[in-house]
Motif scaffolding. Structure first.
Motif, PDB file in Angstrom:
ATOM      1  N   UNK A 106       0.870  -1.171   0.000  1.00 34.92           N
ATOM      2  CA  UNK A 106       0.000   0.000   0.000  1.00 34.92           C
ATOM      3  C   UNK A 106       0.910   1.225   0.000  1.00 34.92           C
ATOM      4  N   UNK A 107       1.138   1.817  -1.165  1.00 34.40           N
ATOM      5  CA  UNK A 107       2.017   2.991  -1.230  1.00 34.40           C
ATOM      6  C   UNK A 107       1.543   4.152  -0.353  1.00 34.40           C
ATOM      7  N   UNK A 108       0.264   4.149   0.009  1.00 34.82           N
ATOM      8  CA  UNK A 108      -0.283   5.215   0.855  1.00 34.82           C
ATOM      9  C   UNK A 108       0.307   5.194   2.257  1.00 34.82           C
ATOM     10  N   UNK A 109       0.857   4.046   2.656  1.00 36.27           N
ATOM     11  CA  UNK A 109       1.414   3.920   3.994  1.00 36.27           C
ATOM     12  C   UNK A 109       0.448   3.324   5.000  1.00 36.27           C
ATOM     13  N   UNK A 110      -0.786   3.079   4.603  1.00 33.04           N
ATOM     14  CA  UNK A 110      -1.791   2.499   5.493  1.00 33.04           C
ATOM     15  C   UNK A 110      -1.819   0.976   5.296  1.00 33.04           C
ATOM     16  N   UNK A 111      -1.386   0.204   6.303  1.00 32.92           N
ATOM     17  CA  UNK A 111      -1.330  -1.251   6.132  1.00 32.92           C
ATOM     18  C   UNK A 111      -2.660  -1.970   6.380  1.00 32.92           C
ATOM     19  N   UNK A 112      -3.729  -1.218   6.616  1.00 34.75           N
ATOM     20  CA  UNK A 112      -5.017  -1.852   6.886  1.00 34.75           C
ATOM     21  C   UNK A 112      -5.615  -2.443   5.611  1.00 34.75           C
ATOM     22  N   UNK A 113      -6.158  -3.671   5.677  1.00 36.18           N
ATOM     23  CA  UNK A 113      -6.767  -4.286   4.493  1.00 36.18           C
ATOM     24  C   UNK A 113      -8.095  -3.622   4.148  1.00 36.18           C
ATOM     25  N   UNK A 114      -8.316  -3.456   2.862  1.00 35.06           N
ATOM     26  CA  UNK A 114      -9.602  -2.949   2.387  1.00 35.06           C
ATOM     27  C   UNK A 114     -10.587  -4.114   2.287  1.00 35.06           C
ATOM     28  N   UNK A 115     -11.831  -3.790   2.072  1.00 32.85           N
ATOM     29  CA  UNK A 115     -12.852  -4.824   1.863  1.00 32.85           C
ATOM     30  C   UNK A 115     -12.488  -5.671   0.640  1.00 32.85           C
ATOM     31  N   UNK A 116     -11.961  -5.014  -0.410  1.00 34.06           N
ATOM     32  CA  UNK A 116     -11.551  -5.730  -1.623  1.00 34.06           C
ATOM     33  C   UNK A 116     -10.369  -6.661  -1.342  1.00 34.06           C
ATOM     34  N   UNK A 117      -9.442  -6.231  -0.485  1.00 33.72           N
ATOM     35  CA  UNK A 117      -8.309  -7.085  -0.116  1.00 33.72           C
ATOM     36  C   UNK A 117      -8.795  -8.379   0.526  1.00 33.72           C
ATOM     37  N   UNK A 118      -9.761  -8.260   1.431  1.00 28.28           N
ATOM     38  CA  UNK A 118     -10.292  -9.430   2.124  1.00 28.28           C
ATOM     39  C   UNK A 118     -11.050 -10.329   1.143  1.00 28.28           C
ATOM     40  N   UNK A 119     -11.833  -9.730   0.268  1.00 33.53           N
ATOM     41  CA  UNK A 119     -12.607 -10.512  -0.706  1.00 33.53           C
ATOM     42  C   UNK A 119     -11.700 -11.297  -1.635  1.00 33.53           C
ATOM     43  N   UNK A 120     -10.696 -10.628  -2.213  1.00 37.60           N
ATOM     44  CA  UNK A 120      -9.813 -11.326  -3.143  1.00 37.60           C
ATOM     45  C   UNK A 120      -9.002 -12.399  -2.425  1.00 37.60           C
TER      46      UNK A 120
END
Length: 161
Positions: A106-120
């Motif tokens: 995550x180039x933004x620096x935020x290591x939190x998973x998105x909903x899409x990250x969990x789905x994929x």
């Protein structure tokens, strides 16, 4: 007559050969077993250290959980990359991987998973079960951790797989 029928039936059908081609070599900081998400993050952080776009990689593991290769399955923009199960597992099959680790930055620096990250991740875990190639973890890495060290989130540790 049987041979003539077979030859007529298959005339003009292309024959394919599949090969795994090493494009370049990346030197892993260690070739030890990957025993934990922290071990995997330490190895993969070096790869992601200077990336300005999101990349999704597949790390191949042998039966001893030693990294044997790395495949870039997708390169996206600043905030997302599209990941297809067929691209993830095609390379794993060709590399004869016993298991895989998934990782993206995550180039933004935020290591939190998105909903899409969990789905994929869940889709890839299911695909891995069908293929007989377990997905051990999916790491999200960023180089904006405390003390200037890379930070990561393990979806396996969070129970999101």
């Amino acid at each position: 007559m049987h041979v003539a029928y077979r030859d007529a039936l298959f005339s003009g059908v292309p024959l394919y050969t599949t090969r795994l081609v090493r494009e370049r070599t990346f030197t892993f900081p260690t070739r030890d077993q990957v025993r934990s998400p922290a071990d995997a993050a330490a190895v993969l952080a070096e790869y992601f250290s200077d990336r300005d776009r999101e990349e999704f990689v597949v790390a191949f593991l042998d039966t001893a959980n030693t990294l044997t290769g790395l495949h870039v399955a997708s390169v996206g923009g600043l905030a997302a990359s599209i990941v297809e199960p067929r691209q993830v597992f095609k390379a794993a099959v060709l590399a004869n991987a016993a298991a895989v680790l998934l990782a993206h930055n995550h180039p933004s620096g935020n290591p939190e998973p998105s909903r899409e990250d969990v789905t994929v991740t869940r889709q890839l875990v299911e695909a891995g079960k069908v293929m007989g190639i377990p997905v051990h973890d999916h790491l999200i890495l960023t180089d904006h951790g405390e003390d200037g060290r890379p930070s990561y989130t393990s979806l396996a540790e969070r129970g999101l797989m």
